[in-house]
Every structure is written in structure tokens, then in C-alpha cells.
Design an enzyme around this catalytic site. Structure first.
Site, short mmCIF file in Angstrom:
data_model
loop_
_atom_site.label_atom_id
_atom_site.label_comp_id
_atom_site.label_asym_id
_atom_site.label_seq_id
_atom_site.Cartn_x
_atom_site.Cartn_y
_atom_site.Cartn_z
N TYR A 1 2.57 -4.71 -4.69
CA TYR A 1 1.33 -3.93 -4.69
C TYR A 1 0.87 -3.77 -3.26
O TYR A 1 0.82 -4.74 -2.50
CB TYR A 1 0.26 -4.66 -5.51
CG TYR A 1 -1.09 -3.97 -5.51
CD1 TYR A 1 -1.27 -2.76 -6.18
CD2 TYR A 1 -2.18 -4.53 -4.84
CE1 TYR A 1 -2.51 -2.13 -6.19
CE2 TYR A 1 -3.42 -3.90 -4.85
CZ TYR A 1 -3.58 -2.70 -5.52
OH TYR A 1 -4.81 -2.09 -5.53
N ASP B 1 3.83 -5.68 4.73
CA ASP B 1 2.46 -5.70 4.23
C ASP B 1 2.04 -7.17 4.12
O ASP B 1 2.35 -7.86 3.16
CB ASP B 1 2.37 -4.99 2.87
CG ASP B 1 0.96 -5.01 2.32
OD1 ASP B 1 0.07 -5.60 2.97
OD2 ASP B 1 0.74 -4.45 1.22
N LYS C 1 -7.64 -9.18 3.79
CA LYS C 1 -8.06 -10.45 3.22
C LYS C 1 -8.53 -11.46 4.28
O LYS C 1 -9.67 -11.38 4.70
CB LYS C 1 -6.96 -11.00 2.31
CG LYS C 1 -6.69 -10.00 1.16
CD LYS C 1 -5.91 -10.52 -0.01
CE LYS C 1 -5.99 -9.56 -1.19
NZ LYS C 1 -4.81 -8.73 -1.43
C1 PLP Z 1 -4.77 -7.17 -1.72
C2 PLP Z 1 -3.59 -6.44 -1.22
C3 PLP Z 1 -3.66 -5.09 -0.81
C4 PLP Z 1 -4.88 -4.26 -1.00
O1 PLP Z 1 -5.97 -4.71 -0.28
P1 PLP Z 1 -7.45 -4.25 -0.74
O2 PLP Z 1 -8.34 -4.84 0.30
O3 PLP Z 1 -7.64 -4.78 -2.11
O4 PLP Z 1 -7.46 -2.75 -0.72
C5 PLP Z 1 -2.55 -4.53 -0.22
N1 PLP Z 1 -1.42 -5.23 -0.07
C6 PLP Z 1 -1.30 -6.51 -0.45
C7 PLP Z 1 -0.03 -7.23 -0.23
C8 PLP Z 1 -2.37 -7.15 -1.06
O5 PLP Z 1 -2.24 -8.41 -1.48
#
Ligand code: PLP
Length: 438
Positions: free
Chosen positions: A146, A241, A269
């Protein structure tokens, strides 16, 4: 022991009239675990409290953002002192450069970084930048990874080896998702096939270097190195990511842990210290494509917000200053927790396997190994739901889905972990009876 839920129930009924599903993000509705979600009113350290006064030991930590625990004093202090000077200017502030310096020190391959307000914005922008830089159309992502909810990345892919993008959400145009190729994770062979089929057309490969979003699934030994070798050979950008893994699996993220250097990195995060922040960065040569220096447009009214920057700086500085102590303790305490519960399941005759990298982990109701979406998706989600509900009733707040990683924070104590293992022993031995046994 059933919890009191009256106040949460009342709040939810009101919320559901005004907000779709009563939530600002779908997973919070607890649909996957068929459970009423508590409304949280307070957090401190490893604990949270709901509107009915129930106390929880929290293993979500704002989905991994709060690696130092809830309401961490230095972070709160930094937010408060920033706030009294004004909350937003829509102009440059010194704090952006300070956080940028901290990020580039932790991730030395990042020479320049742009701050945004969410992980979704970070990955969306990184993809746009990769397309701008390579002048190519296609994006490779992996099933079960994701990367936020941007149209081009909301593609799960169907069956088949090299599947062209099938939109994973209503409202995503096929015309947009057709340029996203979703492949099984941990499979170098299918990656090579995709590259030979779409020769010179693939702008980037985006990957969670430790997947957290199908539950925790690490890359096989050699897989990340293969990704690096192949993308380099094909002049395709590799995007790690690290929105979840950055400052989590090591101070310098998965890049530091595995020693593989991507072209672009996305963060989120933890770098926001619990406030909304995302970031993307890489070598100056690529980042200089971003406006106002270059032709790739990306902007944000609240980007680099001073409160968010202050929180991020406070968090990252503490991680940097106590690096070896924090990460080794997170690792050993997480090992104790994960192994303790796995052993309790074995004792109870319940098929359970665990994946863990540092302080992110998942117990799969699956005999294992879980290495990709095909194996993860065979987990017994009914058994997970039963486990989840019984743990919640015991005051242990786990992620409300089999397919979300759990997190330990530096605020969790040995006693917290022991309490969690003891609760799980009881739950696995009793509450699971009749379900999913051998
Ligand atoms: C949480 C997450 C996202 C999205 O971040 P948001 O701040 O919720 O938009 C993208 N990539 C990874 C790997 C994530 O864990």
C-alpha cells in the site's frame, strides 16, 4: 470480561450521521474484525483510554507514527512552543531546513527533500517525479503493498503473472491505472518478465522494502538487491516507500538495515512526530526537477507546517541521540512479545506464524511461511477476528485487521509485554476454542 461501550456507541452513532462510516479512514471502523470501535480520548506512553474510561495497551501507535509512545513530553513541548508563535504562514520557516538536515543525515543518499502533508502525497509526488525524470509511463508496484490512495497506486492486480492494472477502487479510471503493473512481491522472475515485456517504458518500481500493509512481510534475502540491480540496468528509478519503515526498522530505515540504496525515498508517519507530514527525497540531480527549479509541479498550502516540523524535529532528534539504545531495546522487547505469543499459539494447537522486523510485526493465523499476498491472503481472518476481540476485551489494542502490522514503542515496558503475552495465553487457550484448531 466485557467492556463498557455506551459512550463510544453514542459517539459513533452521531459520527455515522455526519461522516461516512463514522470514520476519517476506513480501517478505523473495525469492519474486518466485526467489532465496535472504541472512541479514543487520551493517550500516554504505551496506553490509550476510550470515552468509556477503558484502558488499552496500544500496539497501533497511530499506525507506527508514535515510536516514542503517546504524548511524548519533548514532542508535546516542541509543538506547544511552536504553536504560540503562530500555526502556519505559508512561507518558509527555519524548521523545514532543520528537519531536512536531520532526514538527510539519517538517509545519506537523500541530498534534497520536499515536505508534504501525508504519505499519500509523498508517494504520489515521487511517482510523478519518476515519470518526469525518465519520461516513461509505466509504474511497477507489488500486490499487497500500500502506498496511499493516489489513483495510480490503488491497484491490487488480479491473478496472472504480469497483470495490467485493474482499478482497486471505484472512481479510478482504467485509463489511469493501465499504466500501473502490479506484480507478486518477492518474485524476481516475474519482475524480469515485466521488464522484458515493457522494455524502456518503466519509469519506476515502488516497493515497501519491508511490507507492512499486507501484515508484516519482509523481502527474501537477495530480493531487494535484485530490485536494485535490475532497475539500475533498465534505467528505471527504484523508490523505497519508507513511510512506515523509515526511522522504524532502523534509524536510517530499511535502506540502512539492508544496505540497499534506492533512487527516491518516501517518508511519513514517524517524521511527523504524530502530526501530518510526508516527504520525498533523493539525489539533487533528480530532486532539481521539482518546481520551482524544474518542470515537475508539486505544492501544498500547509506543507512544511511549523507545528508538524517541530514535532518531527523533536522526535527524530531523540531517536538520533539514543539510537543504539532505542533500536536494540525495541528489537529485543518485540522479539520477546512475538515469540511469546507464537509459543502460546503452539501450546494451544492453533496454526500461527509470525513475521517481524525490529518493532514491526504480524501474527498470521496461517501455518506459514507468509512471503507475499498469495500466502498472506490464505490467513484465517475469522480466527484473527476472534483473537482480536478477545484481546481488546483484555485491554490489548492490536491493529484491527489481519493485514496490518503491529508496532511496539519505546514507551512499552517489559511488564507491558509480559501482560500482553499472558493475555494472549488465556485468549488462545480459551476464547479460540472450536475455531481454527489443527
Ligand atoms: C501509511 C502509508 C502510506 C500512506 O500514508 P498516509 O499518511 O496515510 O497518506 C504510504 N505508504 C506506506 C508504506 C504506508 O505505510
Amino acid at each position: 470480561m466485557p467492556r463498557k461501550l455506551e459512550e463510544s456507541r453514542r459517539l459513533r452513532e452521531r459520527a455515522e450521521q455526519l461522516i461516512p462510516g463514522g470514520v476519517s479512514s476506513p480501517v478505523r471502523a473495525f469492519k474486518a474484525v466485526e467489532c465496535e470501535a472504541p472512541f479514543i480520548v487520551r493517550g500516554q506512553g504505551s496506553r490509550t483510554w476510550d470515552a468509556d474510561g477503558n484502558e488499552y495497551l496500544d500496539y497501533v501507535g497511530s499506525w507506527g507514527s508514535l515510536i516514542l509512545g503517546h504524548a511524548e513530553p519533548n514532542t508535546i513541548e516542541a509543538i506547544l512552543s511552536a504553536a504560540v508563535n503562530g500555526t502556519s504562514f505559508g512561507a518558509s520557516t527555519p524548521s523545514e531546513t532543520e528537519l531536512a538536515e536531520l532526514v538527510t543525515q539519517a538517509f545519506p543518499h537523500i541530498q534534497k527533500v520536499r515536505f508534504v502533508s501525508s504519505g499519500t502525497e509523498a508517494t504520489m509526488s515521487a511517482i510523478r517525479l519518476a515519470r518526469a525524470y525518465t519520461k516513461r509511463k509505466y509504474v511497477i508496484k507489488f500486490e499487497g503493498c500500500y502506498h496511499g490512495h493516489a489513483d495510480a497506486l490503488l491497484v491490487k492486480a488480479g491473478s496472472g503473472v504480469v497483470t495490467l492494472g485493474i482499478p482497486g477502487s471505484a472512481g479510478v479510471l482504467e485509463e489511469v491505472s493501465q499504466f500501473t503493473i502490479a506484480l507478486p512481491f518477492n518474485d524476481t522472475e516475474v519482475l524480469e518478465q515485466a521488464f522484458s515485456k515493457y522494455r524502456h517504458q518503466i519509469a519506476c518500481v515502488i516497493v515497501e522494502p519491508v511490507v507492512g500493509n499486507m501484515g508484516c512481510v519482509p523481502a527474501n534475502g537477495g530480493y531487494l538487491a535484485n530490485l536494485r540491480t535490475i532497475t539500475q540496468r533498465e534505467k528505471t528509478l527504484l523508490i523505497f516507500d519508507e513511510v512506515m519503515t523509515g526511522f522504524r526498522v532502523a534509524f536510517g530505515g530499511a535502506k540502512e538495515l539492508y544496505g540497499i540504496t534506492p533512487d527516491l525515498t518516501t517518508l511519513g508517519k514517524i517524521i511527523g512526530g504524530g502530526l501530518p507530514v510526508g516527504a520525498y527525497g533523493g539525489p539533487a540531480e533528480i530532486m532539481n526537477m521539482v518546481a520551482p527549479l524544474g518542470p515537475m509541479y508539486q505544492a501544498g498550502t500547509l506543507s512544511g507546517n511549523p507545528l508538524a516540523m517541530a514535532a518531527g524535529i523533536a522526535m527524530v532528534k531523540q531517536l538520533r541521540d539514543k539510537k543504539s539504545e532505542i533500536y536494540s531495546r525495541l528489537d529485543s522487547l518485540s522479539a520477546k512479545l512475538v515469540d511469546g505469543i507464537t509459543a502460546a499459539a503452539k501450546e494451544a494447537g492453533i496454526p500461527l506464524s509470525a513475521n517481524r522486523v525490529g518493532s514491526m510485526f504480524t501474527w498470521f493465523f496461517h501455518p506459514g511461511p507468509v512471503i507475499d499476498w498469495a500466502s498472506a491472503s490464505k490467513s484465517d481472518t475469522t480466527a484473527f477476528g476472534r483473537f482480536f476481540r478477545a484481546m481488546l476485551d483484555s485491554g490489548i489494542y492490536l491493529p484491527p485487521s489481519q493485514y496490518e502490522a503491529a508496532f511496539l514503542s519505546a514507551a512499552h515496558t517489559d511488564e507491558d509485554v509480559q501482560k500482553t503475552i499472558d493475555a494472549a495465553k488465556g485468549v488462545l487457550a480459551n476464547a479460540m476454542a472450536g475455531a481454527s484448531r489443527g
